[in-house]
Design an enzyme around this catalytic site. Structure first.
Site, PDB file in Angstrom:
ATOM      1  N   GLU A 115      61.653  29.889  94.361  1.00 55.38           N
ATOM      2  CA  GLU A 115      61.761  28.903  95.443  1.00 55.38           C
ATOM      3  C   GLU A 115      61.712  29.619  96.775  1.00 55.38           C
ATOM      4  O   GLU A 115      61.888  30.838  96.839  1.00 55.38           O
ATOM      5  CB  GLU A 115      63.071  28.119  95.324  1.00 55.38           C
ATOM      6  CG  GLU A 115      63.008  27.031  94.260  1.00 55.38           C
ATOM      7  CD  GLU A 115      64.278  26.197  94.183  1.00 55.38           C
ATOM      8  OE1 GLU A 115      65.257  26.522  94.874  1.00 55.38           O
ATOM      9  OE2 GLU A 115      64.278  25.231  93.412  1.00 55.38           O
ATOM     10  N   HIS A 231      67.553  18.453 104.287  1.00 51.72           N
ATOM     11  CA  HIS A 231      66.415  18.722 103.412  1.00 51.72           C
ATOM     12  C   HIS A 231      65.179  18.120 104.049  1.00 51.72           C
ATOM     13  O   HIS A 231      65.212  16.979 104.510  1.00 51.72           O
ATOM     14  CB  HIS A 231      66.650  18.135 102.017  1.00 51.72           C
ATOM     15  CG  HIS A 231      65.759  18.752 100.995  1.00 51.72           C
ATOM     16  ND1 HIS A 231      64.418  18.454 100.922  1.00 51.72           N
ATOM     17  CD2 HIS A 231      65.983  19.680 100.043  1.00 51.72           C
ATOM     18  CE1 HIS A 231      63.878  19.179  99.952  1.00 51.72           C
ATOM     19  NE2 HIS A 231      64.807  19.930  99.403  1.00 51.72           N
ATOM     20  N   ARG A 277      64.098  26.093 104.961  1.00 50.71           N
ATOM     21  CA  ARG A 277      64.352  24.657 105.011  1.00 50.71           C
ATOM     22  C   ARG A 277      64.561  24.109 106.428  1.00 50.71           C
ATOM     23  O   ARG A 277      64.018  23.070 106.781  1.00 50.71           O
ATOM     24  CB  ARG A 277      65.641  24.377 104.246  1.00 50.71           C
ATOM     25  CG  ARG A 277      65.405  23.583 103.022  1.00 50.71           C
ATOM     26  CD  ARG A 277      66.645  23.425 102.236  1.00 50.71           C
ATOM     27  NE  ARG A 277      66.235  23.480 100.847  1.00 50.71           N
ATOM     28  CZ  ARG A 277      67.050  23.278  99.835  1.00 50.71           C
ATOM     29  NH1 ARG A 277      68.315  23.042 100.041  1.00 50.71           N
ATOM     30  NH2 ARG A 277      66.602  23.329  98.614  1.00 50.71           N
ATOM     31  N   HIS A 340      71.636  16.936 103.538  1.00 53.07           N
ATOM     32  CA  HIS A 340      71.560  17.340 102.131  1.00 53.07           C
ATOM     33  C   HIS A 340      72.770  18.127 101.646  1.00 53.07           C
ATOM     34  O   HIS A 340      73.258  17.911 100.552  1.00 53.07           O
ATOM     35  CB  HIS A 340      70.291  18.186 101.966  1.00 53.07           C
ATOM     36  CG  HIS A 340      70.016  18.592 100.558  1.00 53.07           C
ATOM     37  ND1 HIS A 340      69.912  17.673  99.535  1.00 53.07           N
ATOM     38  CD2 HIS A 340      69.804  19.810  99.986  1.00 53.07           C
ATOM     39  CE1 HIS A 340      69.659  18.308  98.391  1.00 53.07           C
ATOM     40  NE2 HIS A 340      69.606  19.602  98.640  1.00 53.07           N
ATOM     41  N   ARG A 375      72.353  27.613 103.499  1.00 53.21           N
ATOM     42  CA  ARG A 375      72.452  27.929 102.068  1.00 53.21           C
ATOM     43  C   ARG A 375      71.080  28.290 101.500  1.00 53.21           C
ATOM     44  O   ARG A 375      70.085  27.629 101.792  1.00 53.21           O
ATOM     45  CB  ARG A 375      72.988  26.697 101.337  1.00 53.21           C
ATOM     46  CG  ARG A 375      72.979  26.815  99.845  1.00 53.21           C
ATOM     47  CD  ARG A 375      73.321  25.492  99.210  1.00 53.21           C
ATOM     48  NE  ARG A 375      72.297  24.500  99.446  1.00 53.21           N
ATOM     49  CZ  ARG A 375      71.672  23.821  98.475  1.00 53.21           C
ATOM     50  NH1 ARG A 375      71.986  24.010  97.226  1.00 53.21           N
ATOM     51  NH2 ARG A 375      70.750  22.930  98.772  1.00 53.21           N
TER      52      ARG A 375
HETATM   53  C1  LIG Z   1      69.651  15.272  95.372  1.00 51.10           C
HETATM   54  C2  LIG Z   1      70.296  16.625  95.314  1.00 51.10           C
HETATM   55  C3  LIG Z   1      69.633  17.704  94.745  1.00 51.10           C
HETATM   56  C4  LIG Z   1      70.228  18.952  94.672  1.00 51.10           C
HETATM   57  N1  LIG Z   1      69.569  19.979  94.060  1.00 51.10           N
HETATM   58  C5  LIG Z   1      70.208  21.164  93.884  1.00 51.10           C
HETATM   59  C6  LIG Z   1      69.615  22.206  93.115  1.00 51.10           C
HETATM   60  O1  LIG Z   1      68.521  22.063  92.586  1.00 51.10           O
HETATM   61  N2  LIG Z   1      70.317  23.362  92.975  1.00 51.10           N
HETATM   62  C7  LIG Z   1      71.545  23.571  93.530  1.00 51.10           C
HETATM   63  O2  LIG Z   1      72.129  24.637  93.356  1.00 51.10           O
HETATM   64  N3  LIG Z   1      72.118  22.583  94.256  1.00 51.10           N
HETATM   65  C8  LIG Z   1      71.496  21.395  94.432  1.00 51.10           C
HETATM   66  N4  LIG Z   1      72.098  20.403  95.154  1.00 51.10           N
HETATM   67  C9  LIG Z   1      73.464  20.629  95.662  1.00 51.10           C
HETATM   68  C10 LIG Z   1      74.456  20.577  94.509  1.00 51.10           C
HETATM   69  O3  LIG Z   1      74.063  19.568  93.614  1.00 51.10           O
HETATM   70  C11 LIG Z   1      75.863  20.294  94.985  1.00 51.10           C
HETATM   71  O4  LIG Z   1      76.196  21.121  96.064  1.00 51.10           O
HETATM   72  C12 LIG Z   1      76.871  20.556  93.871  1.00 51.10           C
HETATM   73  O5  LIG Z   1      76.494  19.867  92.712  1.00 51.10           O
HETATM   74  C13 LIG Z   1      78.259  20.095  94.321  1.00 51.10           C
HETATM   75  O6  LIG Z   1      79.120  20.150  93.224  1.00 51.10           O
HETATM   76  P1  LIG Z   1      80.636  19.768  93.412  1.00 51.10           P
HETATM   77  O7  LIG Z   1      81.271  19.899  92.069  1.00 51.10           O
HETATM   78  O8  LIG Z   1      81.221  20.495  94.533  1.00 51.10           O
HETATM   79  O9  LIG Z   1      80.609  18.208  93.856  1.00 51.10           O
HETATM   80  P2  LIG Z   1      79.902  16.948  93.187  1.00 51.10           P
HETATM   81  O10 LIG Z   1      79.012  17.303  92.086  1.00 51.10           O
HETATM   82  O11 LIG Z   1      79.335  16.126  94.291  1.00 51.10           O
HETATM   83  O12 LIG Z   1      81.142  16.134  92.589  1.00 51.10           O
HETATM   84  C14 LIG Z   1      82.080  15.501  93.436  1.00 51.10           C
HETATM   85  C15 LIG Z   1      83.091  14.761  92.572  1.00 51.10           C
HETATM   86  O13 LIG Z   1      84.197  14.391  93.385  1.00 51.10           O
HETATM   87  C16 LIG Z   1      84.548  13.044  93.143  1.00 51.10           C
HETATM   88  N5  LIG Z   1      85.207  12.537  94.341  1.00 51.10           N
HETATM   89  C17 LIG Z   1      84.801  12.611  95.633  1.00 51.10           C
HETATM   90  N6  LIG Z   1      85.715  12.036  96.449  1.00 51.10           N
HETATM   91  C18 LIG Z   1      86.708  11.587  95.645  1.00 51.10           C
HETATM   92  C19 LIG Z   1      87.921  10.874  95.893  1.00 51.10           C
HETATM   93  N7  LIG Z   1      88.305  10.524  97.127  1.00 51.10           N
HETATM   94  N8  LIG Z   1      88.697  10.552  94.820  1.00 51.10           N
HETATM   95  C20 LIG Z   1      88.325  10.889  93.547  1.00 51.10           C
HETATM   96  N9  LIG Z   1      87.187  11.556  93.280  1.00 51.10           N
HETATM   97  C21 LIG Z   1      86.402  11.895  94.304  1.00 51.10           C
HETATM   98  C22 LIG Z   1      83.237  12.373  92.818  1.00 51.10           C
HETATM   99  O14 LIG Z   1      83.480  11.151  92.151  1.00 51.10           O
HETATM  100  C23 LIG Z   1      82.578  13.463  91.952  1.00 51.10           C
HETATM  101  O15 LIG Z   1      83.060  13.366  90.650  1.00 51.10           O
HETATM  102  C24 LIG Z   1      71.514  19.140  95.230  1.00 51.10           C
HETATM  103  C25 LIG Z   1      72.178  18.067  95.825  1.00 51.10           C
HETATM  104  C26 LIG Z   1      71.587  16.818  95.864  1.00 51.10           C
HETATM  105  C27 LIG Z   1      72.323  15.670  96.497  1.00 51.10           C
END
Ligand SMILES: Cc1cc2nc3c(=O)[nH]c(=O)nc-3n(C[C@H](O)[C@H](O)[C@H](O)COP(=O)(O)OP(=O)(O)OC[C@H]3O[C@@H](n4cnc5c(N)ncnc54)[C@H](O)[C@@H]3O)c2cc1C
Length: 527
Positions: A115, A231, A277, A340, A375
């Site tokens: 990438e 993004h 990006r 993003h 990032r």
């Molecule tokens: C469309 C898209 C594509 C992406 N592609 C990539 C990629 O290819 N590679 C990469 O490395 N990263 C990618 N990213 C970024 C990456 O997906 C995220 O940064 C990462 O998954 C975040 O993980 P996390 O566990 O921190 O949060 P998340 O996976 O967002 O999980 C958050 C959790 O917190 C819970 N939550 C939030 N607020 C509350 C609340 N008040 N009470 C109870 N629960 C709550 C939600 O319900 C959820 O379960 C992408 C992001 C997006 C949006």
């Protein structure tokens, strides 16, 4: 109806990659309650397409992954945090494979793609462009076999509870709006990002900055909030969600064309469509502005590539675009940039500790400084795995379960977050207005005047915010709080760096600002 228990050992708020990975680490130490505010499958993790970066291929080296991560961070990455990420990454990925994650392979060999801004092919993907979904599936499959981990969906965490200056629980609200407290030895925030602060975003609806807002209200430090990655290419179809069109499309050779069908990227950067990006996002923003059309878009063009191969490599993107009558093999795809990823968040050390005792954070909600000012693509799933696991270890070591349970003389008290809010305006209307303001004034291109105007307007909002009596009201408050933190931090940084671009200060100012911005209460400092 079953409701969350009033007491447990560890609370993990969030069921994305970071929360799930932490819960697995904690399971052997005591009872773990994992909460999600929607169904478990609604998180940024589930939507991650491109893949996960890891130095595991024959041609790669950990030192090269480190260098690429630091380069992307534009002088602001915490080198120690980045070193931990790339060094511990291979073990975390191997573990995922052992737990059943099916990364794509050619024969028996893992396939790695390249990438933008990666000097080697190091991106693992699963089912083409459904990497996050597959990682989430495998983590959940593993966590749900562990006796002490329980998952609660549709339980919204509205605030933290304190006892004797220590975070000792949370306040939750179920789907019916009923509230209760849950007490625990320690709380881990893994609530993900804040894309919903902006009108245009690739993030799912759950990404309303709740973790950052909650921690800030409780008195925790937040860091680097001005750095929001936009993004360049989200599908732009009216009334449809801004579905992400992965960078990997440009990696495979897609062109960007403006309204006159000109390939414009070569005039902005020598790497053309593969420029960093933030450069591509700003170039598109400029093309949209100068087009003078009422509803301008630019186009992603894959029509010169082999249509069959494109559909096979990107099955999810192909199928989603087809829902809007766009065949990515033969049609131009209308796109615009969208918010993003948040590089900033709740300030933590390399073990997930925040500045508040009893409170930990990991994943996108946290800020170790690993991403600096920008990032590197595909580093965030890896961050969730590495730092989620580390935070899990820290909780279990610092808040061990002892015989005798939870006898406490002082009662637990919820942070009085919303006592000042008494407005009557509708939460949806407030959220719409806040997101429009954020997109216009604290978005891709910023100015001092625009940021001051945003802060002035935002400071009037508390009088309009409704009391936090329902979930959407809480989200309105959190979006407001997060937008204000971004605007204050962006105004204080009198330079451009990484994803933070100011027209009035277009260059770096290393002497004053090669430092992290840290906010606590009304004070902001750089260090
Ligand atoms: C469309 C898209 C594509 C992406 N592609 C990539 C990629 O290819 N590679 C990469 O490395 N990263 C990618 N990213 C970024 C990456 O997906 C995220 O940064 C990462 O998954 C975040 O993980 P996390 O566990 O921190 O949060 P998340 O996976 O967002 O999980 C958050 C959790 O917190 C819970 N939550 C939030 N607020 C509350 C609340 N008040 N009470 C109870 N629960 C709550 C939600 O319900 C959820 O379960 C992408 C992001 C997006 C949006």
């Amino acid at each position: 109806m079953k409701s969350v228990p009033a007491e447990t050992d560890y609370i993990v708020v969030g069921a994305g990659v970071a929360g799930m990975r932490a819960a697995i680490e904690l399971a052997a130490a005591g009872r773990v309650l994992v909460l999600a505010k929607n169904e478990l499958t609604e998180s940024a993790t589930q939507y991650a397409q491109g893949g996960v970066a890891v130095a595991l291929s024959d041609e790669d080296e950990i030192s090269l992954h480190l260098q690429d991560t630091l380069d992307a961070g534009d002088g602001l990455s915490n080198p120690e945090a980045a070193r931990v990420l790339v060094e511990e990454g291979p073990a975390r990925i191997q573990e995922l494979i052992d737990w059943g994650t099916e990364f794509d392979r050619q024969g028996t060999k893992l396939t790695f793609t390249r990438e933008a801004a990666h000097s080697r092919s190091r991106i693992l993907h699963a089912h083409g462009d459904s990497t996050g979904r597959e990682i989430g599936r495998a983590l959940y499959a593993k966590a749900s076999t562990l006796k002490h981990v329980s998952f609660w969906e549709w339980e919204f965490t509205s605030d933290l509870c304190m006892r004797d200056g220590r975070v000792a629980g949370i306040r939750v609200m179920n789907e019916q709006g009923e509230q209760r407290e849950v007490h625990a030895r320690a709380v881990l925030l893994a609530t993900g990002g804040l894309g919903q602060v902006y009108r245009e975003t690739t993030n799912p609806g759950v990404a309303t900055g709740d973790g950052v807002a909650m921690a800030f209200r409780a008195g925790a430090e937040v860091q680097d909030m001005e750095f929001v990655q936009f993004h360049p290419t989200a599908l732009y179809v009216k009334k449809a969600p801004r579905f992400l069109l992965s960078e990997a499309l440009r990696g495979e050779g897609a062109y960007l064309r403006n309204a006159e069908m000109h390939r414009f990227m070569p005039k902005y950067h020598e790497m053309g469509e593969l420029a960093p990006r933030d450069v591509v996002a700003r170039a598109i923003a400029h093309e949209l502005e100068v087009s003078r059309l009422a509803d301008p878009v630019v186009y992603l063009d894959l029509t010169h590539l082999n249509a069959k191969q494109v559909a096979a490599r990107f099955p999810r993107i192909y199928a989603t675009c087809l829902e809007y009558n766009i065949d990515i093999g033969t049609d131009l795809i209308p796109v615009r940039p969208a918010a993003h990823y948040a590089m900033g968040g709740v300030r933590t050390d390399l073990h997930g500790r925040t500045s508040l005792p009893g409170l930990y954070a990991a994943g996108e909600a946290a800020c170790t400084g690993v991403h600096g000012a920008n990032r590197l693509a595909s580093n965030s799933l890896l961050e969730g795995l590495v730092y989620g696991a580390r935070a899990g270890v820290t909780l279990r070591e610092e808040a061990p379960v002892r015989a005798g349970g939870h006898a406490h003389a002082t009662p637990c008290k919820a942070v009085a977050s919303s006592s000042a809010a008494s407005g009557t305006r509708d939460a949806e209307e407030i959220i719409r207005a806040l997101r429009g303001l954020a997109w216009k004034n604290i978005g891709i291109v910023r100015t001092g005047a625009g940021l001051r105007e945003a802060i002035e307007q935002l400071e009037k909002w508390p009088a309009c915010l409704p009391p936090m009596s329902g979930r959407r009201q809480c989200e309105a408050s959190n979006i407001f709080q997060t937008a204000l933190l971004i605007a204050r931090s962006a105004l204080a940084r009198l330079e451009s760096r990484g994803a933070h671009y100011r027209l009035d200060y277009p260059s770096h100012n290393d002497a004053r600002f090669k430092k992290h911005s840290i906010v606590r209460g009304d004070a902001i400092r750089f260090e």
